[in-house]
Design a protein around this motif. Structure first.
Motif, PDB file in Angstrom:
ATOM      1  N   LYS A   1     -46.607  28.469 -14.823  1.00 27.65           N
ATOM      2  CA  LYS A   1     -47.931  28.051 -14.361  1.00 27.65           C
ATOM      3  C   LYS A   1     -47.902  26.742 -13.584  1.00 27.65           C
ATOM      4  CE  LYS A   1     -52.479  26.931 -16.230  1.00 27.65           C
ATOM      5  NZ  LYS A   1     -53.281  26.822 -17.453  1.00 27.65           N
ATOM      6  N   ASP A   2     -47.105  25.774 -14.042  1.00 25.68           N
ATOM      7  CA  ASP A   2     -47.094  24.478 -13.365  1.00 25.68           C
ATOM      8  C   ASP A   2     -46.495  24.550 -11.966  1.00 25.68           C
ATOM      9  OD1 ASP A   2     -44.401  24.711 -14.152  1.00 25.68           O
ATOM     10  OD2 ASP A   2     -44.233  22.602 -14.685  1.00 25.68           O
ATOM     11  N   HIS A   3     -45.861  25.660 -11.629  1.00 27.63           N
ATOM     12  CA  HIS A   3     -45.360  25.837 -10.275  1.00 27.63           C
ATOM     13  C   HIS A   3     -46.496  26.244  -9.333  1.00 27.63           C
ATOM     14  CE1 HIS A   3     -42.586  26.563  -7.069  1.00 27.63           C
ATOM     15  NE2 HIS A   3     -42.987  27.821  -6.956  1.00 27.63           N
ATOM     16  N   HIS A   4     -47.494  26.941  -9.844  1.00 28.02           N
ATOM     17  CA  HIS A   4     -48.636  27.365  -9.047  1.00 28.02           C
ATOM     18  C   HIS A   4     -49.789  26.373  -9.115  1.00 28.02           C
ATOM     19  CE1 HIS A   4     -47.572  31.519  -7.827  1.00 28.02           C
ATOM     20  NE2 HIS A   4     -46.736  31.424  -8.828  1.00 28.02           N
ATOM     21  N   GLN A   5     -49.915  25.699 -10.226  1.00 31.37           N
ATOM     22  CA  GLN A   5     -51.016  24.752 -10.435  1.00 31.37           C
ATOM     23  C   GLN A   5     -50.411  23.406 -10.829  1.00 31.37           C
ATOM     24  OE1 GLN A   5     -53.497  26.466 -13.477  1.00 31.37           O
ATOM     25  NE2 GLN A   5     -53.493  28.452 -12.493  1.00 31.37           N
ATOM     26  N   LYS A   6     -50.260  22.529  -9.868  1.00 30.62           N
ATOM     27  CA  LYS A   6     -49.637  21.229 -10.123  1.00 30.62           C
ATOM     28  C   LYS A   6     -50.518  20.403 -11.058  1.00 30.62           C
ATOM     29  CE  LYS A   6     -46.055  21.592  -7.427  1.00 30.62           C
ATOM     30  NZ  LYS A   6     -44.821  22.002  -7.992  1.00 30.62           N
ATOM     31  N   ASP A   7     -50.133  20.389 -12.329  1.00 32.07           N
ATOM     32  CA  ASP A   7     -50.883  19.617 -13.321  1.00 32.07           C
ATOM     33  C   ASP A   7     -50.026  18.487 -13.887  1.00 32.07           C
ATOM     34  OD1 ASP A   7     -49.066  21.087 -14.776  1.00 32.07           O
ATOM     35  OD2 ASP A   7     -50.520  21.922 -16.182  1.00 32.07           O
ATOM     36  N   HIS A   8     -49.088  18.024 -13.061  1.00 30.51           N
ATOM     37  CA  HIS A   8     -48.155  16.990 -13.510  1.00 30.51           C
ATOM     38  C   HIS A   8     -47.747  16.145 -12.310  1.00 30.51           C
ATOM     39  CE1 HIS A   8     -44.876  19.233 -11.621  1.00 30.51           C
ATOM     40  NE2 HIS A   8     -45.509  20.312 -12.048  1.00 30.51           N
ATOM     41  N   SER A   9     -47.190  14.989 -12.579  1.00 31.35           N
ATOM     42  CA  SER A   9     -46.723  14.125 -11.499  1.00 31.35           C
ATOM     43  C   SER A   9     -45.201  14.061 -11.447  1.00 31.35           C
ATOM     44  CB  SER A   9     -47.290  12.713 -11.670  1.00 31.35           C
ATOM     45  OG  SER A   9     -46.880  12.187 -12.922  1.00 31.35           O
ATOM     46  N   SER A  10     -44.557  14.786 -12.333  1.00 29.55           N
ATOM     47  CA  SER A  10     -43.098  14.772 -12.416  1.00 29.55           C
ATOM     48  C   SER A  10     -42.466  15.649 -11.343  1.00 29.55           C
ATOM     49  CB  SER A  10     -42.667  15.274 -13.802  1.00 29.55           C
ATOM     50  OG  SER A  10     -41.271  15.432 -13.863  1.00 29.55           O
ATOM     51  N   TRP A  11     -41.268  15.293 -10.916  1.00 30.38           N
ATOM     52  CA  TRP A  11     -40.491  16.122 -10.007  1.00 30.38           C
ATOM     53  C   TRP A  11     -40.049  17.387 -10.733  1.00 30.38           C
ATOM     54  CZ3 TRP A  11     -35.304  17.733  -9.809  1.00 30.38           C
ATOM     55  CH2 TRP A  11     -34.867  18.219  -8.583  1.00 30.38           C
ATOM     56  N   TRP A  12     -39.766  17.268 -12.023  1.00 33.06           N
ATOM     57  CA  TRP A  12     -39.339  18.382 -12.872  1.00 33.06           C
ATOM     58  C   TRP A  12     -40.553  19.236 -13.236  1.00 33.06           C
ATOM     59  CZ3 TRP A  12     -35.086  20.769 -14.573  1.00 33.06           C
ATOM     60  CH2 TRP A  12     -35.187  21.584 -15.694  1.00 33.06           C
TER      61      TRP A  12
ATOM     62  N   ILE B   1     -53.448  31.337  -7.600  1.00 32.84           N
ATOM     63  CA  ILE B   1     -53.025  30.291  -8.530  1.00 32.84           C
ATOM     64  C   ILE B   1     -52.967  30.778  -9.972  1.00 32.84           C
ATOM     65  CG2 ILE B   1     -53.748  28.379  -7.057  1.00 32.84           C
ATOM     66  CD1 ILE B   1     -56.239  28.123  -8.848  1.00 32.84           C
ATOM     67  N   GLY B   2     -53.502  31.949 -10.221  1.00 32.45           N
ATOM     68  CA  GLY B   2     -53.439  32.534 -11.559  1.00 32.45           C
ATOM     69  C   GLY B   2     -52.268  33.488 -11.677  1.00 32.45           C
ATOM     70  N   LYS B   3     -52.083  34.021 -12.862  1.00 30.52           N
ATOM     71  CA  LYS B   3     -50.944  34.912 -13.070  1.00 30.52           C
ATOM     72  C   LYS B   3     -51.198  36.326 -12.580  1.00 30.52           C
ATOM     73  CE  LYS B   3     -50.980  36.702 -17.745  1.00 30.52           C
ATOM     74  NZ  LYS B   3     -50.339  36.612 -19.045  1.00 30.52           N
ATOM     75  N   GLU B   4     -52.450  36.698 -12.362  1.00 22.50           N
ATOM     76  CA  GLU B   4     -52.784  38.036 -11.876  1.00 22.50           C
ATOM     77  C   GLU B   4     -52.879  38.065 -10.347  1.00 22.50           C
ATOM     78  OE1 GLU B   4     -54.826  36.692 -14.362  1.00 22.50           O
ATOM     79  OE2 GLU B   4     -53.905  37.775 -16.014  1.00 22.50           O
TER      80      GLU B   4
ATOM     81  N   PHE C   1     -32.244  28.065  -4.588  1.00 25.33           N
ATOM     82  CA  PHE C   1     -32.622  26.654  -4.605  1.00 25.33           C
ATOM     83  C   PHE C   1     -32.788  26.133  -3.176  1.00 25.33           C
ATOM     84  CE2 PHE C   1     -31.647  22.104  -4.756  1.00 25.33           C
ATOM     85  CZ  PHE C   1     -32.604  21.687  -5.666  1.00 25.33           C
ATOM     86  N   SER C   2     -31.860  26.506  -2.293  1.00 24.74           N
ATOM     87  CA  SER C   2     -31.933  26.041  -0.906  1.00 24.74           C
ATOM     88  C   SER C   2     -33.180  26.555  -0.203  1.00 24.74           C
ATOM     89  CB  SER C   2     -30.685  26.492  -0.134  1.00 24.74           C
ATOM     90  OG  SER C   2     -29.536  25.940  -0.702  1.00 24.74           O
ATOM     91  N   VAL C   3     -33.484  27.839  -0.391  1.00 26.30           N
ATOM     92  CA  VAL C   3     -34.641  28.429   0.287  1.00 26.30           C
ATOM     93  C   VAL C   3     -35.944  28.020  -0.395  1.00 26.30           C
ATOM     94  CG1 VAL C   3     -35.805  30.614   0.813  1.00 26.30           C
ATOM     95  CG2 VAL C   3     -33.359  30.371   1.244  1.00 26.30           C
ATOM     96  N   HIS C   4     -36.021  28.212  -1.699  1.00 30.13           N
ATOM     97  CA  HIS C   4     -37.281  27.997  -2.409  1.00 30.13           C
ATOM     98  C   HIS C   4     -37.612  26.522  -2.606  1.00 30.13           C
ATOM     99  CE1 HIS C   4     -39.891  27.777  -6.021  1.00 30.13           C
ATOM    100  NE2 HIS C   4     -40.532  28.740  -5.379  1.00 30.13           N
ATOM    101  N   ASP C   5     -36.711  25.789  -3.202  1.00 35.41           N
ATOM    102  CA  ASP C   5     -37.022  24.407  -3.571  1.00 35.41           C
ATOM    103  C   ASP C   5     -36.858  23.423  -2.417  1.00 35.41           C
ATOM    104  OD1 ASP C   5     -37.688  24.497  -6.462  1.00 35.41           O
ATOM    105  OD2 ASP C   5     -35.744  25.481  -6.553  1.00 35.41           O
ATOM    106  N   ILE C   6     -35.844  23.628  -1.586  1.00 42.69           N
ATOM    107  CA  ILE C   6     -35.618  22.674  -0.502  1.00 42.69           C
ATOM    108  C   ILE C   6     -36.408  23.069   0.749  1.00 42.69           C
ATOM    109  CG2 ILE C   6     -33.905  21.670   1.056  1.00 42.69           C
ATOM    110  CD1 ILE C   6     -31.870  21.902  -1.226  1.00 42.69           C
ATOM    111  N   PHE C   7     -36.215  24.303   1.239  1.00 42.36           N
ATOM    112  CA  PHE C   7     -36.855  24.707   2.482  1.00 42.36           C
ATOM    113  C   PHE C   7     -38.362  24.919   2.337  1.00 42.36           C
ATOM    114  CE2 PHE C   7     -38.179  28.332   5.204  1.00 42.36           C
ATOM    115  CZ  PHE C   7     -38.247  27.635   6.392  1.00 42.36           C
ATOM    116  N   ILE C   8     -38.779  25.712   1.361  1.00 38.77           N
ATOM    117  CA  ILE C   8     -40.206  26.048   1.253  1.00 38.77           C
ATOM    118  C   ILE C   8     -41.014  24.915   0.624  1.00 38.77           C
ATOM    119  CG2 ILE C   8     -41.886  27.585   0.154  1.00 38.77           C
ATOM    120  CD1 ILE C   8     -39.833  29.847   0.554  1.00 38.77           C
ATOM    121  N   HIS C   9     -40.617  24.467  -0.560  1.00 41.53           N
ATOM    122  CA  HIS C   9     -41.423  23.470  -1.272  1.00 41.53           C
ATOM    123  C   HIS C   9     -41.046  22.022  -0.955  1.00 41.53           C
ATOM    124  CE1 HIS C   9     -43.894  26.195  -3.533  1.00 41.53           C
ATOM    125  NE2 HIS C   9     -42.828  26.914  -3.848  1.00 41.53           N
ATOM    126  N   GLN C  10     -40.011  21.820  -0.169  1.00 40.33           N
ATOM    127  CA  GLN C  10     -39.616  20.487   0.298  1.00 40.33           C
ATOM    128  C   GLN C  10     -39.399  19.494  -0.840  1.00 40.33           C
ATOM    129  OE1 GLN C  10     -39.070  19.259   3.719  1.00 40.33           O
ATOM    130  NE2 GLN C  10     -38.652  21.459   3.742  1.00 40.33           N
TER     131      GLN C  10
END
Length: 151
Positions: A38-49, A129-132, A93-102
């Protein structure tokens, strides 16, 4: 074992991981483990992790387990399986985390049809933003319609 079997197992594992990622994403991440994703779709944190990163850790552990079986139990085919999982993890990781989500500010100017299609498909996934009602649960191989729209 001959090199051709080794390469075939490696490639089959790499390609199979896209199917595994799709299945895991659609039925597990957007299913009973939505709490972690969920936290990947709804940023409810300030952490990089993100809690979502635990899925990456899980597959890393599976890959390491394959290396250990190869090294200490002499199960030859677990080395190309472990390397296929590792290679897919690096690609993901290269495509999703680096290229897409920067998450790291590189690959910002990639503008090929493939890059635009992958980015567009992922953007369509994140519009929910929801699971459905999600779509495009794969990462490296997405429907051709996103490449056509990106030309």
């Amino acid at each position: 074992m001959t090199t051709i079997f080794w390469i075939a197992i490696f490639l089959a594992t790499f390609i199979g991981m896209e199917g595994m990622a799709w299945f895991t994403h659609k039925y597990i991440m957007h299913g009973f483990l939505w709490k972690l994703h969920k936290d990947h779709h709804q940023k409810d944190h300030s952490s990089w992790w993100e809690r979502n990163d635990l899925f990456f850790v899980f597959y890393a552990a599976v890959s390491i387990g394959c290396f250990l079986l190869w090294r200490y139990e002499d199960v030859w085919y677990t080395l190309p399986i472990g390397l296929g999982i590792l290679a897919y993890g690096i690609a993901y990781f290269s495509v999703h985390d680096i290229f897409i989500h920067q998450r790291f500010k590189i690959f910002r100017n990639a503008n090929s049809t493939y890059a635009k299609g992958i980015r567009r498909a992922h953007k369509m996934h994140h519009k929910h933003i929801g699971k459905e009602h999600g779509e495009n649960f794969g990462m490296l191989f997405v429907p051709f319609k996103y490449f056509k729209k990106s030309r």
